[in-house]
Motif scaffolding. Structure first.
Motif: not given
Length: 133
Positions: A62-82
């Motif tokens: 959830t909180v990764i969406s608020d990070e000032p990083i690229s959308e692709s990097r946000k998605r990568a973090f989400e997938h990494l966690v899953l």
């Protein structure tokens, strides 16, 4: 002999899953807005509730969406966690049900995906403007 090999493989994969968590924690701490998650080994050593670790890691999604990083990097973090959750859950199931070859393969495959997501995150980190090469 095969049982011993399966047990050895399981122990190696379980250790790799723990190591992946530590690496994920370090990546999260390096974010522009650092995200701190509990230390897995410390919680286990203190005989604490591993549920807090799982909940904290899930909140990252959830909180990764608020990070000032690229959308692709946000998605990568989400997938990494899953994918870490997949590895963790399969390790837990294997502890209960035994190291069947498909369970070990599932853990290994999740760890390969984790490595790929980490590489994606680190490669994107090297792009100063967040653009893809």
């Amino acid at each position: 002999m095969a049982d011993h090999d399966s047990r050895e493989r399981f122990l190696m994969l379980a250790e790799a899953t723990t190591g992946a968590y530590a690496y994920i924690a370090s990546l999260l701490q390096e974010l522009p807005v650092p995200v701190i998650i509990p230390d897995l080994l410390q919680v286990v050593d203190d005989e604490g509730d591993t549920g807090e670790i799982l909940l904290a890691l899930n909140r990252v999604r959830t909180v990764i969406s608020d990070e000032p990083i690229s959308e692709s990097r946000k998605r990568a973090f989400e997938h990494l966690v899953l994918d870490w959750f997949v590895a963790y859950e399969m390790v837990s199931i294997t502890k209960l049900a035994g190291p069947a070859p498909w369970r070990l393969d599932c853990i290994e495959f999740a760890l390969v995906r984790i490595t790929t997501w980490i590489e994606t995150i680190e490669d994107d980190e090297e792009e100063p403007d967040g653009s893809q090469p």
